[in-house]
Design a protein around this motif. Structure first.
Motif, PDB file in Angstrom:
ATOM      1  N   VAL A 269       6.869   9.261   0.360  1.00 13.89           N
ATOM      2  CA  VAL A 269       5.905   8.163   0.286  1.00 13.89           C
ATOM      3  C   VAL A 269       5.744   7.519   1.657  1.00 13.89           C
ATOM      4  CG1 VAL A 269       6.479   7.676  -2.127  1.00 13.89           C
ATOM      5  CG2 VAL A 269       7.582   6.368  -0.323  1.00 13.89           C
ATOM      6  N   GLU A 270       4.523   7.119   1.928  1.00 15.82           N
ATOM      7  CA  GLU A 270       4.218   6.261   3.069  1.00 15.82           C
ATOM      8  C   GLU A 270       3.865   4.897   2.483  1.00 15.82           C
ATOM      9  OE1 GLU A 270       1.044   8.209   5.061  1.00 15.82           O
ATOM     10  OE2 GLU A 270       2.223  10.009   5.528  1.00 15.82           O
ATOM     11  N   ASN A 271       4.669   3.925   2.798  1.00 13.34           N
ATOM     12  CA  ASN A 271       4.635   2.684   2.034  1.00 13.34           C
ATOM     13  C   ASN A 271       4.786   1.478   2.955  1.00 13.34           C
ATOM     14  OD1 ASN A 271       6.843   1.183  -0.415  1.00 13.34           O
ATOM     15  ND2 ASN A 271       4.668   0.951  -0.250  1.00 13.34           N
ATOM     16  N   LYS A 272       3.879   0.513   2.836  1.00 10.21           N
ATOM     17  CA  LYS A 272       4.001  -0.741   3.558  1.00 10.21           C
ATOM     18  C   LYS A 272       3.960  -1.892   2.557  1.00 10.21           C
ATOM     19  CE  LYS A 272       2.338   0.512   8.153  1.00 10.21           C
ATOM     20  NZ  LYS A 272       1.415   0.156   9.272  1.00 10.21           N
ATOM     21  N   VAL A 273       4.783  -2.888   2.808  1.00 11.17           N
ATOM     22  CA  VAL A 273       4.935  -4.000   1.867  1.00 11.17           C
ATOM     23  C   VAL A 273       4.963  -5.312   2.639  1.00 11.17           C
ATOM     24  CG1 VAL A 273       6.576  -5.122   0.283  1.00 11.17           C
ATOM     25  CG2 VAL A 273       6.134  -2.669   0.090  1.00 11.17           C
TER      26      VAL A 273
ATOM     27  N   SER B 261       0.867  -1.176   0.000  1.00 12.60           N
ATOM     28  CA  SER B 261       0.000   0.000   0.000  1.00 12.60           C
ATOM     29  C   SER B 261       0.902   1.224   0.000  1.00 12.60           C
ATOM     30  CB  SER B 261      -0.909   0.008   1.234  1.00 12.60           C
ATOM     31  OG  SER B 261      -0.138   0.081   2.418  1.00 12.60           O
ATOM     32  N   ILE B 262       0.479   2.272  -0.663  1.00 13.89           N
ATOM     33  CA  ILE B 262       1.352   3.434  -0.793  1.00 13.89           C
ATOM     34  C   ILE B 262       0.541   4.719  -0.839  1.00 13.89           C
ATOM     35  CG2 ILE B 262       1.419   3.395  -3.337  1.00 13.89           C
ATOM     36  CD1 ILE B 262       4.424   4.113  -3.109  1.00 13.89           C
ATOM     37  N   ARG B 263       1.083   5.746  -0.252  1.00 12.92           N
ATOM     38  CA  ARG B 263       0.529   7.100  -0.305  1.00 12.92           C
ATOM     39  C   ARG B 263       1.665   8.018  -0.735  1.00 12.92           C
ATOM     40  NH1 ARG B 263      -0.581  11.306   3.820  1.00 12.92           N
ATOM     41  NH2 ARG B 263      -2.482  12.438   3.243  1.00 12.92           N
ATOM     42  N   VAL B 264       1.502   8.647  -1.876  1.00 20.22           N
ATOM     43  CA  VAL B 264       2.555   9.484  -2.452  1.00 20.22           C
ATOM     44  C   VAL B 264       2.176  10.951  -2.276  1.00 20.22           C
ATOM     45  CG1 VAL B 264       3.890  10.017  -4.532  1.00 20.22           C
ATOM     46  CG2 VAL B 264       3.064   7.683  -4.151  1.00 20.22           C
ATOM     47  N   LYS B 265       3.117  11.735  -1.745  1.00 21.27           N
ATOM     48  CA  LYS B 265       2.868  13.157  -1.504  1.00 21.27           C
ATOM     49  C   LYS B 265       3.880  14.001  -2.261  1.00 21.27           C
ATOM     50  CE  LYS B 265       3.383  12.581   2.900  1.00 21.27           C
ATOM     51  NZ  LYS B 265       3.484  12.852   4.353  1.00 21.27           N
ATOM     52  N   ALA B 266       3.386  15.007  -2.947  1.00 23.13           N
ATOM     53  CA  ALA B 266       4.238  15.983  -3.620  1.00 23.13           C
ATOM     54  C   ALA B 266       4.198  17.281  -2.826  1.00 23.13           C
ATOM     55  CB  ALA B 266       3.761  16.212  -5.053  1.00 23.13           C
ATOM     56  N   VAL B 267       5.356  17.793  -2.446  1.00 21.98           N
ATOM     57  CA  VAL B 267       5.442  19.011  -1.631  1.00 21.98           C
ATOM     58  C   VAL B 267       6.188  20.077  -2.410  1.00 21.98           C
ATOM     59  CG1 VAL B 267       6.257  20.029   0.525  1.00 21.98           C
ATOM     60  CG2 VAL B 267       5.429  17.656   0.496  1.00 21.98           C
ATOM     61  N   ASN B 268       5.536  21.215  -2.624  1.00 24.75           N
ATOM     62  CA  ASN B 268       6.158  22.338  -3.321  1.00 24.75           C
ATOM     63  C   ASN B 268       7.264  22.915  -2.445  1.00 24.75           C
ATOM     64  OD1 ASN B 268       6.564  25.232  -4.129  1.00 24.75           O
ATOM     65  ND2 ASN B 268       5.065  24.666  -5.691  1.00 24.75           N
ATOM     66  N   LYS B 269       8.479  22.983  -2.956  1.00 23.47           N
ATOM     67  CA  LYS B 269       9.612  23.454  -2.169  1.00 23.47           C
ATOM     68  C   LYS B 269       9.475  24.923  -1.788  1.00 23.47           C
ATOM     69  CE  LYS B 269      13.240  20.315  -3.844  1.00 23.47           C
ATOM     70  NZ  LYS B 269      14.558  20.235  -4.526  1.00 23.47           N
ATOM     71  N   GLU B 270       8.836  25.693  -2.629  1.00 21.75           N
ATOM     72  CA  GLU B 270       8.741  27.134  -2.390  1.00 21.75           C
ATOM     73  C   GLU B 270       7.604  27.479  -1.443  1.00 21.75           C
ATOM     74  OE1 GLU B 270       8.124  31.310  -4.921  1.00 21.75           O
ATOM     75  OE2 GLU B 270       8.594  29.434  -5.960  1.00 21.75           O
ATOM     76  N   THR B 271       6.435  26.906  -1.654  1.00 19.22           N
ATOM     77  CA  THR B 271       5.256  27.278  -0.866  1.00 19.22           C
ATOM     78  C   THR B 271       4.977  26.305   0.278  1.00 19.22           C
ATOM     79  OG1 THR B 271       3.719  26.015  -2.256  1.00 19.22           O
ATOM     80  CG2 THR B 271       4.243  28.277  -2.948  1.00 19.22           C
ATOM     81  N   GLY B 272       5.543  25.117   0.195  1.00 22.05           N
ATOM     82  CA  GLY B 272       5.264  24.113   1.207  1.00 22.05           C
ATOM     83  C   GLY B 272       3.926  23.423   1.032  1.00 22.05           C
ATOM     84  N   LYS B 273       3.218  23.740  -0.033  1.00 23.96           N
ATOM     85  CA  LYS B 273       1.916  23.132  -0.284  1.00 23.96           C
ATOM     86  C   LYS B 273       2.090  21.642  -0.587  1.00 23.96           C
ATOM     87  CE  LYS B 273      -2.077  23.294  -3.389  1.00 23.96           C
ATOM     88  NZ  LYS B 273      -2.663  23.924  -4.599  1.00 23.96           N
TER      89      LYS B 273
END
Length: 438
Positions: free
Chosen positions: A396-400, A337-349
């Motif tokens: 990523v938050e990932n369990k295998v 199972s995986i949760r992928v997060k993209a974080v903007n380096k400039e805004t932190g969004k």
């Protein structure tokens, strides 16, 4: 050594194998189009997971990959006929290498074997007899070949089968749990589905797989056991074809058996109208040293590549580092199972990525539990956001879980996968340690 390697033997084995090889690769390529494999694997995905370092190898747009496979299928026909054999065999080898390297979502050890074989066959003089080349140019016709050609094929097979057998000597194979997992997906098979769920069947499959892989090449080489080994081979490969549906490769494996029967037997069965020359003394070619050097380097590499995972940290079953190119066939099942997060380096969004917007179902399964896929997906996201003028980090938050084990954290959630390099020859520290001892 010269007497063994360079004595002249009947080339019927190689010539007949060329015909089988050409027919089978042609069937593989045309079949990939007909069954939808090309569409699912190379046309529908937005991008493919190539081997790392070969990201520039992406599928041709539009109908390009259908044409690509049609060309390979046609080259297979030319190989069968022995027409412009060198050109046909080399071009097929190059094109198949391209397919192999441009996608690994449908990775199969047999695709790797076919890549190796395609180059081997391109160098071998398989068109010297029973070919259009020999008919159009009688000066190349010959019914003999050097002995090292036959033994190069046999040694390659011995390496493949032996490593495949040794790799099975681990807990989840010996307690039949991995066999049970593999067979669960076959429960709906007509007539044999229920039978494949029986424990005693799993036991037979497990032990037969170990002993067949370990003994088949020696048994085929020894005359008293050759016919028995041949009979077992027919059963083994037809079973694999029916149950695991792995394309041409069970039949290619059966075709290899022509190298184990006496050449006069092969000639009498398949080339009855042809006569063979008999040469008892070795004929040393001018490039003898080059041949010996190339063979030595090639087979040393083939012997060492399957062992490289022992130089990496942790268990290959967990990390997958060193799994490919090592004949570790049908050894494990992975889920994640995986949760992928993209974080903007400039805004932190922060944005949670919807994998379905980018990946096919099969690709999503791979990204969720194979580290190189996860890393490559992070690189893909970085490029996609860069097109929009955003510089991002990817976490990523990932369990295998492996086989019937428990789910454990797999990738360090604090590591930005978009910024770390991939290590080809060392352990990637962001893969968390296995917890198999739990």
């Amino acid at each position: 050594m010269n007497q063994f390697l360079f004595k002249k033997i009947d080339n019927a084995q190689l010539v007949v194998f060329r015909v089988f090889y050409g027919l089978l690769v042609s069937a593989e390529c045309y079949g990939a189009i007909a069954t939808g494999w090309v569409r699912r694997t190379l046309v529908e995905p937005k991008f493919t997971f190539s081997f790392i370092g070969f990201e520039w190898l992406q599928p041709l747009p539009g109908s390009g990959m259908y044409i690509y496979f049609a060309i390979m299928g046609t080259l297979g026909v030319l190989i069968t006929l022995g027409y412009r054999y060198r050109f046909s065999a080399f071009v097929f080898a190059i094109l198949w290498t391209g397919v192999y390297l441009m996608q690994k979502t449908s990775y199969n050890n047999h695709y790797y074997l076919l890549m190796l074989l395609s180059y081997i066959m391109a160098f071998f003089p398989a068109n010297r007899d029973f070919s259009l080349d020999a008919k159009q140019n009688p000066s190349i016709r010959s019914t003999t070949m050097h002995n090292w050609i036959r033994w190069a094929i046999i040694l390659q097979l011995f390496i493949v089968y032996t490593y495949a057998s040794v790799a099975k000597l681990y807990g989840d194979w010996l307690d039949f749990s991995i066999i049970e997992i593999l067979m669960k997906s076959k429960a709906d098979y007509y007539l044999i589905g229920d039978l494949l769920q029986e424990k005693w069947v799993h036991q037979i499959v497990a032990f037969f797989g170990i002993f067949y892989d370990l003994l088949v090449v020696p048994a085929l080489l020894w005359k008293p056991t050759r016919k028995v080994a041949f009979a077992f081979s027919i059963f083994f490969h037809l079973f694999n074809s029916i149950v695991f549906q792995i394309g041409i490769f069970p039949y290619l494996s059966l075709a290899f058996i022509v190298f184990f029967f006496p050449p006069e037997t092969i000639r009498n069965i398949f080339l009855k109208r042809k006569s063979a020359e008999t040469v008892n003394t070795p004929v040393i070619p001018k490039n003898r040293n080059l041949i010996v050097s190339v063979l030595s380097i090639y087979f040393i590499a083939q012997l060492l590549l399957p062992l490289r995972h022992h130089t990496f940290h942790d268990d290959v079953l967990w990390t997958e580092e060193g799994h490919r190119l090592s004949w570790r066939m049908m050894l494990r099942s992975r889920a994640g199972s995986i949760r992928v997060k993209a974080v903007n380096k400039e805004t932190g969004k922060m944005e949670v990525i919807k994998l379905g917007d980018h990946l096919t179902k099969k690709q999503r399964r791979k990204v969720s539990c194979y580290p190189d896929f996860t890393w490559q997906f992070a690189q893909y996201l970085k490029k996609e956001y860069a097109k929009k003028g955003e510089d991002i980090q990817v976490f990523v938050e990932n369990k295998v879980k492996v086989n019937q084990g428990k789910f454990h954290e797999f990738i360090d959630p604090e590591v930005d996968l978009a910024s770390v390099p991939w290590k080809h020859f060392g352990h990637n520290e962001w893969i968390l340690p296995s917890q198999a001892e739990e």
